[in-house]
Design an enzyme around this catalytic site. Structure first.
Site, PDB file in Angstrom:
ATOM      1  N   CYS A 109      -3.571  -4.740   3.697  1.00  0.00           N
ATOM      2  CA  CYS A 109      -2.527  -5.611   4.256  1.00  0.00           C
ATOM      3  C   CYS A 109      -2.496  -7.005   3.648  1.00  0.00           C
ATOM      4  O   CYS A 109      -1.724  -7.845   4.091  1.00  0.00           O
ATOM      5  CB  CYS A 109      -2.698  -5.729   5.771  1.00  0.00           C
ATOM      6  SG  CYS A 109      -2.391  -4.187   6.640  1.00  0.00           S
ATOM      7  N   HIS A 123      -3.094 -12.520  10.218  1.00  0.00           N
ATOM      8  CA  HIS A 123      -2.637 -11.137  10.026  1.00  0.00           C
ATOM      9  C   HIS A 123      -2.525 -10.445  11.389  1.00  0.00           C
ATOM     10  O   HIS A 123      -3.318 -10.690  12.292  1.00  0.00           O
ATOM     11  CB  HIS A 123      -3.598 -10.378   9.105  1.00  0.00           C
ATOM     12  CG  HIS A 123      -3.274  -8.919   9.040  1.00  0.00           C
ATOM     13  ND1 HIS A 123      -2.020  -8.460   8.705  1.00  0.00           N
ATOM     14  CD2 HIS A 123      -4.024  -7.810   9.315  1.00  0.00           C
ATOM     15  CE1 HIS A 123      -2.024  -7.134   8.766  1.00  0.00           C
ATOM     16  NE2 HIS A 123      -3.212  -6.718   9.134  1.00  0.00           N
ATOM     17  N   GLU A 165       0.845  -1.193   0.000  1.00  0.00           N
ATOM     18  CA  GLU A 165       0.000   0.000   0.000  1.00  0.00           C
ATOM     19  C   GLU A 165       0.883   1.246   0.000  1.00  0.00           C
ATOM     20  O   GLU A 165       0.401   2.354   0.136  1.00  0.00           O
ATOM     21  CB  GLU A 165      -0.989  -0.012   1.172  1.00  0.00           C
ATOM     22  CG  GLU A 165      -0.372  -0.010   2.555  1.00  0.00           C
ATOM     23  CD  GLU A 165      -0.488   1.323   3.266  1.00  0.00           C
ATOM     24  OE1 GLU A 165       0.548   2.026   3.260  1.00  0.00           O
ATOM     25  OE2 GLU A 165      -1.553   1.644   3.813  1.00  0.00           O
TER      26      GLU A 165
END
Lengths: 354, 137
Positions: free
Chosen positions: A113, A239, A81
């Protein structure tokens, strides 16, 4: 033969800042903030580092561990990103720097992400494809970020930098990817509009309806499709936007803290965004043995999760792990900087002529 | 307009690509078309050679008065590096307290931003160096 991970490499910038140093400037109790987020320190890129330099370093370290001619890499996808260019791919810079060009395809991915794990899925598809349609010995998936949080925002405590490269192929696979499935919805939990410097997020909305919903659904779907349960896995990695969410989601799903410990790195280095879950997976590959089973689930705001059922093969016994740094090596090396230096390194100070 | 100039030097800057003389095996950086030892006998016999990026500090200086684009890295170290496979190269040593840099220390190549053409121009990347086995200061 099923495709999977042939080699991997990681890179974490050397500089670190602690929540106490950040909180001191904004009149917040940084230590409490760090405890609440489960973050002791986060990595900070040097002024001459960006998502491209980090991607290149991780890719070079990946190549050092195997004897693969880079010209046999047929695709490079870089998820981030924080691509240094809005138009001009990071992936071409990586391709040139590792000697994979010119006979290859390349593209940059963006999905908050989880852009790096989306790249893994694309690579899996390409290496499984009929060679007559598109010859592909190896494909390279990279997650690399130098993420930013607005000064004073809660994100500033966690947004860090790092990169992970996974070489996907069908020969000498050290970690077979037996199954992958994704969950995707339109959920506005975190975003950054075109041209804006810092991202915005919907505060507590980022939790239950965003992270937990997608990660839990995705993990459950992988296990349902594979006919497995949490007890069947030796390791799990989720994550890690902070140090708490992955621990909580593991508990809710029924994974013990021992199973997620080797892949839990955000408490030490912060959230490396596109590299976050991949860094955890790399940490597990650093210690895994043949036949170990791993469940991996990424999460990207916006929103979605990619799930992976991974089995370690015998090839990991002969894999040259020590040719490049392990996650623990890199996470353990750090030079603490103060907040003023952090502002300078992250180019938040307007310089002469700017 | 430096775009084309930097593009021509990309391989050399990205990957420490130099030349090797097929006659005397001497390796050179940057690329040469003629070997300084074998002279005209080497014409057509110079091959592309990728240096590993490992080397040692021969000498160095600490820059305290940088150009504006390097102000955020000041003070920084510029060093002459003896590459493992031969030849010397000038490069910056990053990621350390400049006070710990010394002659004979081992370094490895890292891939970094060298410069950028303002906020809207191209970004130039290339090699710099980092001390090996040095973690914290």
């Amino acid at each position: 033969m099923k495709a999977g991970i042939v080699s991997y490499g990681i890179y974490i910038p050397r500089y670190r800042i602690t929540p106490a140093s950040i909180g001191a400037v904004w009149g917040q109790d940084g230590n409490s903030m760090g405890k609440a987020l489960g973050i002791e320190s986060k990595s900070v890129p040097a002024p001459d580092e960006d998502a491209a330099t980090i991607a290149v370093e991780s890719a070079r370290r990946m190549l050092r561990r195997v004897r693969v001619d880079p010209s046999r890499i047929g695709a490079i996808f870089v998820g981030s990103e924080s691509h240094p260019y809005a138009v001009k791919p990071t992936a071409t810079i990586v391709g040139e720097a590792i000697g994979a060009t010119p006979v290859m395809t390349a593209a940059d991915f963006e999905f908050a992400c989880k852009a790096g794990t989306a790249a893994i899925q694309a690579c899996l598809g390409l290496v499984h494809m009929d060679d007559n349609v598109m010859p592909m010995d190896y494909a390279l998936a990279i997650g690399s970020d130098t993420s930013q949080g607005a000064p004073g925002n809660a994100l500033e405590y966690s947004a860090s930098a790092g990169g992970v490269s996974f070489l996907i192929g069908k020969d000498d696979v050290i970690a077979k990817i037996d199954h992958s499935i994704s969950i995707t919805t339109d959920t506005p939990d975190f975003w950054r509009r075109e041209g804006m410097k810092y991202p915005s997020h919907a505060e507590r909305f980022t939790g239950v309806p965003a992270y937990f919903k997608h990660v839990e659904m995705c993990a459950s779907k992988v296990m349902e499709n594979m006919g497995t349960k949490p007890g069947d896995y030796d390791y799990a990695v989720f994550h890690q936007p902070n140090g708490k969410f992955p621990v909580n989601v593991a508990r809710k799903l029924g994974f013990t803290s021992e199973k997620i410990a080797p892949g839990l790195w955000t408490p030490r280095i912060g959230n490396t965004y596109s590299a976050s879950m991949m860094m955890g997976l790399a940490g597990i590959l650093d210690v895994a043995k043949p036949n170990d089973l791993i469940l991996g689930v990424s999460y990207g705001s916006g929103a979605g999760s990619d799930g992976f059922h991974i089995e370690i093969t015998d090839a990991i016994e002969d894999f040259n792990r020590s040719a490049s740094p392990l996650v623990a090596d890199e996470a353990g090396l750090g030079m603490d900087i103060d907040y003023a230096t952090y502002l300078k390194f992250r180019k938040k100070i307007k310089m002469e002529g700017e | 307009m430096a775009v084309a100039r930097y593009w021509r030097q990309q391989e050399q800057r990205y990957s420490l690509a130099g030349s090797k003389c097929a006659i005397c095996n001497g390796s050179f950086f940057p690329k040469r078309t003629i070997c300084p030892t074998c002279h005209r006998r080497s014409i057509g016999k110079m091959e592309k050679f990728l240096f590993s990026g490992k080397g040692k500090v021969v000498t160095y200086t600490i820059v305290h008065d940088p150009i504006i684009s390097y102000a955020d890295q000041s003070p920084y170290v510029l060093a002459v590096i003896a590459l493992e496979e031969g030849d010397l190269v000038l490069g910056q040593i990053v990621d350390c307290d400049p006070r710990i840099v010394d002659i004979d220390l081992d370094v490895e190549m890292v891939f970094r931003r060298l410069s950028a053409e303002g906020a809207s121009g191209t970004i130039q990347y290339g090699f710099k160096f980092r001390l090996m086995d040095v973690g914290s200061s």
